[in-house]
Design a protein around this motif. Structure first.
Motif, PDB file in Angstrom:
ATOM      1  N   ILE A 119      25.876  88.121 -19.089  1.00 34.69           N
ATOM      2  CA  ILE A 119      24.861  87.814 -20.093  1.00 34.69           C
ATOM      3  C   ILE A 119      25.517  87.183 -21.326  1.00 34.69           C
ATOM      4  O   ILE A 119      25.047  86.177 -21.855  1.00 34.69           O
ATOM      5  N   TYR A 120      26.632  87.783 -21.761  1.00 35.31           N
ATOM      6  CA  TYR A 120      27.342  87.247 -22.932  1.00 35.31           C
ATOM      7  C   TYR A 120      27.875  85.850 -22.647  1.00 35.31           C
ATOM      8  O   TYR A 120      27.746  84.937 -23.465  1.00 35.31           O
ATOM      9  N   ASN A 121      28.480  85.673 -21.472  1.00 36.44           N
ATOM     10  CA  ASN A 121      29.119  84.406 -21.124  1.00 36.44           C
ATOM     11  C   ASN A 121      28.113  83.272 -21.051  1.00 36.44           C
ATOM     12  O   ASN A 121      28.338  82.174 -21.560  1.00 36.44           O
ATOM     13  N   VAL A 122      26.964  83.549 -20.399  1.00 36.95           N
ATOM     14  CA  VAL A 122      25.933  82.525 -20.270  1.00 36.95           C
ATOM     15  C   VAL A 122      25.398  82.125 -21.640  1.00 36.95           C
ATOM     16  O   VAL A 122      25.279  80.947 -21.966  1.00 36.95           O
ATOM     17  N   ASN A 123      25.057  83.128 -22.461  1.00 38.50           N
ATOM     18  CA  ASN A 123      24.529  82.843 -23.797  1.00 38.50           C
ATOM     19  C   ASN A 123      25.567  82.175 -24.690  1.00 38.50           C
ATOM     20  O   ASN A 123      25.255  81.282 -25.472  1.00 38.50           O
ATOM     21  N   HIS A 124      26.825  82.658 -24.562  1.00 38.67           N
ATOM     22  CA  HIS A 124      27.898  82.092 -25.376  1.00 38.67           C
ATOM     23  C   HIS A 124      28.112  80.618 -25.038  1.00 38.67           C
ATOM     24  O   HIS A 124      28.214  79.773 -25.935  1.00 38.67           O
ATOM     25  N   ARG A 125      28.162  80.324 -23.725  1.00 43.61           N
ATOM     26  CA  ARG A 125      28.344  78.934 -23.288  1.00 43.61           C
ATOM     27  C   ARG A 125      27.179  78.065 -23.744  1.00 43.61           C
ATOM     28  O   ARG A 125      27.352  76.928 -24.155  1.00 43.61           O
ATOM     29  N   LYS A 126      25.980  78.639 -23.648  1.00 46.64           N
ATOM     30  CA  LYS A 126      24.793  77.882 -24.043  1.00 46.64           C
ATOM     31  C   LYS A 126      24.830  77.555 -25.531  1.00 46.64           C
ATOM     32  O   LYS A 126      24.528  76.438 -25.955  1.00 46.64           O
ATOM     33  N   ASN A 127      25.223  78.549 -26.341  1.00 49.38           N
ATOM     34  CA  ASN A 127      25.279  78.338 -27.787  1.00 49.38           C
ATOM     35  C   ASN A 127      26.334  77.307 -28.155  1.00 49.38           C
ATOM     36  O   ASN A 127      26.114  76.433 -28.997  1.00 49.38           O
ATOM     37  N   ILE A 128      27.497  77.430 -27.506  1.00 45.85           N
ATOM     38  CA  ILE A 128      28.581  76.486 -27.782  1.00 45.85           C
ATOM     39  C   ILE A 128      28.173  75.075 -27.405  1.00 45.85           C
ATOM     40  O   ILE A 128      28.340  74.121 -28.156  1.00 45.85           O
ATOM     41  N   ASN A 129      27.621  74.941 -26.185  1.00 48.44           N
ATOM     42  CA  ASN A 129      27.248  73.613 -25.700  1.00 48.44           C
ATOM     43  C   ASN A 129      26.096  73.021 -26.495  1.00 48.44           C
ATOM     44  O   ASN A 129      25.998  71.808 -26.658  1.00 48.44           O
ATOM     45  N   ASN A 130      25.194  73.883 -26.967  1.00 48.89           N
ATOM     46  CA  ASN A 130      24.118  73.386 -27.815  1.00 48.89           C
ATOM     47  C   ASN A 130      24.684  72.783 -29.101  1.00 48.89           C
ATOM     48  O   ASN A 130      24.195  71.770 -29.598  1.00 48.89           O
ATOM     49  N   LYS A 131      25.716  73.443 -29.651  1.00 45.73           N
ATOM     50  CA  LYS A 131      26.364  72.914 -30.844  1.00 45.73           C
ATOM     51  C   LYS A 131      27.031  71.576 -30.546  1.00 45.73           C
ATOM     52  O   LYS A 131      26.990  70.648 -31.341  1.00 45.73           O
ATOM     53  N   ILE A 132      27.655  71.507 -29.354  1.00 44.01           N
ATOM     54  CA  ILE A 132      28.312  70.259 -28.957  1.00 44.01           C
ATOM     55  C   ILE A 132      27.299  69.133 -28.847  1.00 44.01           C
ATOM     56  O   ILE A 132      27.512  68.014 -29.299  1.00 44.01           O
ATOM     57  N   LEU A 133      26.160  69.440 -28.243  1.00 44.37           N
ATOM     58  CA  LEU A 133      25.164  68.403 -28.009  1.00 44.37           C
ATOM     59  C   LEU A 133      24.478  67.940 -29.283  1.00 44.37           C
ATOM     60  O   LEU A 133      23.818  66.911 -29.295  1.00 44.37           O
ATOM     61  N   ARG A 134      24.603  68.685 -30.359  1.00 47.55           N
ATOM     62  CA  ARG A 134      23.997  68.276 -31.621  1.00 47.55           C
ATOM     63  C   ARG A 134      24.825  67.200 -32.331  1.00 47.55           C
ATOM     64  O   ARG A 134      24.380  66.620 -33.311  1.00 47.55           O
ATOM     65  N   LYS A 135      26.030  66.963 -31.825  1.00 46.31           N
ATOM     66  CA  LYS A 135      26.878  65.948 -32.432  1.00 46.31           C
ATOM     67  C   LYS A 135      26.332  64.552 -32.140  1.00 46.31           C
ATOM     68  O   LYS A 135      25.772  64.300 -31.081  1.00 46.31           O
ATOM     69  N   ASN A 136      26.534  63.653 -33.080  1.00 47.69           N
ATOM     70  CA  ASN A 136      26.101  62.272 -32.910  1.00 47.69           C
ATOM     71  C   ASN A 136      27.206  61.442 -32.275  1.00 47.69           C
ATOM     72  O   ASN A 136      28.371  61.828 -32.250  1.00 47.69           O
ATOM     73  N   ASN A 137      26.793  60.298 -31.745  1.00 49.72           N
ATOM     74  CA  ASN A 137      27.749  59.318 -31.210  1.00 49.72           C
ATOM     75  C   ASN A 137      28.654  59.893 -30.139  1.00 49.72           C
ATOM     76  O   ASN A 137      29.869  59.728 -30.150  1.00 49.72           O
ATOM     77  N   GLN A 138      28.044  60.608 -29.196  1.00 50.78           N
ATOM     78  CA  GLN A 138      28.812  61.163 -28.079  1.00 50.78           C
ATOM     79  C   GLN A 138      28.824  60.208 -26.892  1.00 50.78           C
ATOM     80  O   GLN A 138      27.987  59.313 -26.775  1.00 50.78           O
ATOM     81  N   VAL A 139      29.774  60.431 -26.000  1.00 48.68           N
ATOM     82  CA  VAL A 139      29.818  59.697 -24.747  1.00 48.68           C
ATOM     83  C   VAL A 139      29.659  60.698 -23.602  1.00 48.68           C
ATOM     84  O   VAL A 139      30.233  61.792 -23.627  1.00 48.68           O
ATOM     85  N   LEU A 140      28.854  60.342 -22.632  1.00 43.91           N
ATOM     86  CA  LEU A 140      28.666  61.180 -21.445  1.00 43.91           C
ATOM     87  C   LEU A 140      29.764  60.842 -20.442  1.00 43.91           C
ATOM     88  O   LEU A 140      29.848  59.706 -19.963  1.00 43.91           O
ATOM     89  N   GLU A 141      30.612  61.819 -20.145  1.00 42.61           N
ATOM     90  CA  GLU A 141      31.735  61.581 -19.237  1.00 42.61           C
ATOM     91  C   GLU A 141      31.379  62.075 -17.835  1.00 42.61           C
ATOM     92  O   GLU A 141      31.071  63.249 -17.646  1.00 42.61           O
ATOM     93  N   ILE A 142      31.430  61.164 -16.881  1.00 42.95           N
ATOM     94  CA  ILE A 142      31.129  61.505 -15.485  1.00 42.95           C
ATOM     95  C   ILE A 142      32.430  61.469 -14.695  1.00 42.95           C
ATOM     96  O   ILE A 142      32.971  60.402 -14.413  1.00 42.95           O
TER      97      ILE A 142
END
Length: 605
Positions: A42-65
């Motif tokens: 539960i902690y890991n899923v929520n923690h990852r989600k919170n971290i990634n949400n912060k990452i996705l709020r950044k501008n001028n990102q590139v999607l790496e495939i």
């Protein structure tokens, strides 16, 4: 005596207390471990989600495939050893990896935070042009929105370069190269090999161009097969070069020069293949990983935490944006994939028919998209799946078939039942024909002094590998093959609404491309998975299609090869060695070992 009994009693009580304590301790440890794991999850899923949400709020990102990864929502859990043991808590796969990729690209096109895409093609694990073309369509749409695409790899094989050609800028590492060599079709011919091993071969087939059996009948490729396959691979290669030519704005000759011109250009590049690729405009820049990273930092800014360019990994992107839109067992259109060689039974066709039956019984599901990527296989498997699909037609649940790289022979048999069939221009289909190969090792047994003798009421259905094929068995198999072929032609004529005489002209076992299949009336249209969704919406009159992916463990090539003629040779060699050295004779009394009707004599379409 009483003291001895008291001592024994005390010892037994102590032992029991110790056992009981140990039992309770183990149970408590397991319970605490489970609670800890659940809390960690539960902690890991929520923690990852919170971290990634912060990452996705950044501008001028590139999607790496990075094409070396699994593009589904299980990727995190697959890499987590703890959750492999407790996967009941993890999300289940509800989509196709290719669909995940295109959905992510499509979402990124409209995402204000995403300003570009990087294609890391070092270990591309997609091997067929229809899927690459489908991804390429979405990459073109992404570029059309004004956003840039960059591709990088240590070297490019033909599949890697096909996808890289959709990029605005193609990078190549200094020691790399672009390896374009065309297409080829070669196979081993084992007629003399079988003869040397004293293995008799009986071939039954209908269809002049059903060339799969040539490997046991001939020492080399027939002229007819060479003509057909030469035309086929040239058409495939022309389609490949056409796409590259459009993407890179080069002529086909510039992309793939003659051998003479290739060597002249290579000498000008002093034998440096990376420089050759740059000078001939196959790539845009030669760059090492460090220089590439610096350029991407200039384009997309620096991520100070990770000390690299500002990026988001596609798996994280899928997990946060795409998975939320996937229907969890409440879709109105089912999607079933048939992938690989078809085999009959519980490990093959039964898996597919059971899934189709669930679609039949589910009132919420109004139609079926059948994704097929198969060269065919056992005729019984094709019949079983076809008959199950008939049930859907009876209750007016439309079926749309979308062909992948290949949907030939038995796979085409299945396709005929669909209300609408869609193929990629270079899907390999057709191959309307049927054959069976029966091997016999009685001469090997004679060589080592073994002879099977006795009496029986009839030789019918007694095509044992260690006995010569009887005349009645040969006639039975010939009749069965001819009957199966006639049934195949009839189904194509009936389901595709084609005159029987027209079907007979193309029912010669020849493999044809999807674009030619449309001309012959074997498919209805050319397109991709998006086309299938549009068509199923029309047929079901559903305004909003919600896909329900019905995941199956499809036909295992390994299981099939164990039972098919291509894999028999290795078994026969082993048996041959056993007989020569007088080992494992007990196998001769094993009825399963000698039952070639199920193992060695498959009717293949």
């Amino acid at each position: 005596m009483i003291k001895l009994l008291n001592i024994i009693k005390f010892f037994c009580c102590y032992l029991w207390s110790l056992i009981n304590f140990t039992r309770i301790l183990i149970i408590n440890i397991i319970f605490i471990l489970l609670i800890s794991l659940l809390c960690y999850y539960i902690y890991n899923v929520n923690h990852r989600k919170n971290i990634n949400n912060k990452i996705l709020r950044k501008n001028n990102q590139v999607l790496e495939i990075n094409f070396n990864e699994n593009f589904d929502n299980e990727s995190f859990y697959k890499n987590n050893l703890i959750f492999k043991l407790f996967n009941i808590f993890s999300s289940k796969k509800n989509n196709d990896p290719i669909i995940n990729i295109v959905n992510a690209i499509n979402f990124a096109k409209k995402d204000k935070n995403i300003h570009g895409i990087i294609l890391k093609l070092h270990n591309l694990n997609i091997y067929d042009i229809p899927n690459l073309r489908y991804i390429g369509k979405y990459l073109n749409a992404f570029k059309a929105s004004g956003k840039k695409i960059y591709a990088i790899s240590d070297m490019y094989d033909q599949n890697q370069y096909y996808l890289a050609s959709f990029a605005n800028k193609v990078f190549l590492l200094p020691y790399g190269h672009v390896k374009l060599y065309g297409l080829n079709f070669k196979k081993f011919f084992i007629k003399n090999f079988l003869k040397n091993l004293k293995i008799q071969t009986h071939v039954f087939r209908v269809g002049q161009y059903k060339s799969a059996v040539e490997s046991v009948l001939r020492k080399d490729m027939s002229n007819d097969d060479k003509i057909v396959m030469n035309q086929l691979i040239n058409n495939l290669w022309d389609d490949y070069l056409t796409t590259i030519s459009i993407n890179r704005q080069l002529t086909k000759e510039e992309i793939f020069p003659t051998d003479e011109n290739f060597l002249i250009s290579l000498k000008k590049s002093h034998g440096n293949l990376a420089l050759f690729a740059l000078q001939n405009k196959l790539v845009d820049k030669i760059s090492n990983n460090n220089d590439f990273e610096k350029e991407m930092i200039q384009n997309f800014g620096l991520d100070k935490i990770k000390n690299t360019y500002n990026k988001i990994n596609i798996n994280d992107y899928i997990k946060l944006y795409i998975d939320n839109g996937i229907q969890k067992n409440n879709g109105n259109i089912a999607v079933i994939t048939i992938d690989g060689i078809m085999m009959y039974g519980k490990n093959g066709s039964d898996i597919i028919t059971n899934k189709i039956n669930k679609v039949y019984r589910n009132p919420k599901i109004k139609g079926l998209i059948l994704k097929i990527n198969s060269p065919g296989g056992d005729i019984l498997a094709a019949k079983a799946i076809y008959n199950e699909l008939i049930l859907l037609k009876k209750i007016h649940k439309p079926i749309v078939v979308i062909m992948g790289k290949m949907a030939a022979s038995g796979a085409y048999w299945i396709s005929t039942i669909a209300d609408f069939v869609i193929a990629d221009p270079v899907s390999l289909t057709g191959s309307i024909g049927i054959f069976s190969v029966v091997y016999n090792i009685s001469d090997i047994l004679d060589l080592v002094g073994i002879k099977k003798d006795g009496i029986n009421i009839s030789d019918r259905f007694n095509n044992s590998i260690n006995e010569k094929l009887s005349s009645i068995e040969k006639k039975i198999m010939s009749i069965n093959i001819k009957t199966g072929y006639d049934e195949f032609i009839y189904l194509v004529s009936k389901d595709r609404n084609l005159p029987i005489e027209k079907v007979k002209k193309i029912a010669n076992g020849m493999v044809i491309l999807g674009k030619d299949a449309k001309k012959y009336g074997l498919v209805d249209d050319l397109g991709d998975f998006d086309s299938a969704i549009i068509k199923i919406a029309q047929l079901t009159k559903i305004k909003k299609v919600k896909l329900q992916w019905i995941n199956v463990n499809t036909f295992s090539p390994l299981d099939y090869f164990i039972k098919s003629n291509n894999f028999i040779i290795s078994n026969l060699i082993q048996n041959y060695i056993n007989f020569i050295f007088n080992k494992n004779f007990s196998l001769l009394n094993n009825e399963k070992f000698l039952n070639s009707e199920k193992i060695y004599s498959l009717y293949v379409i």
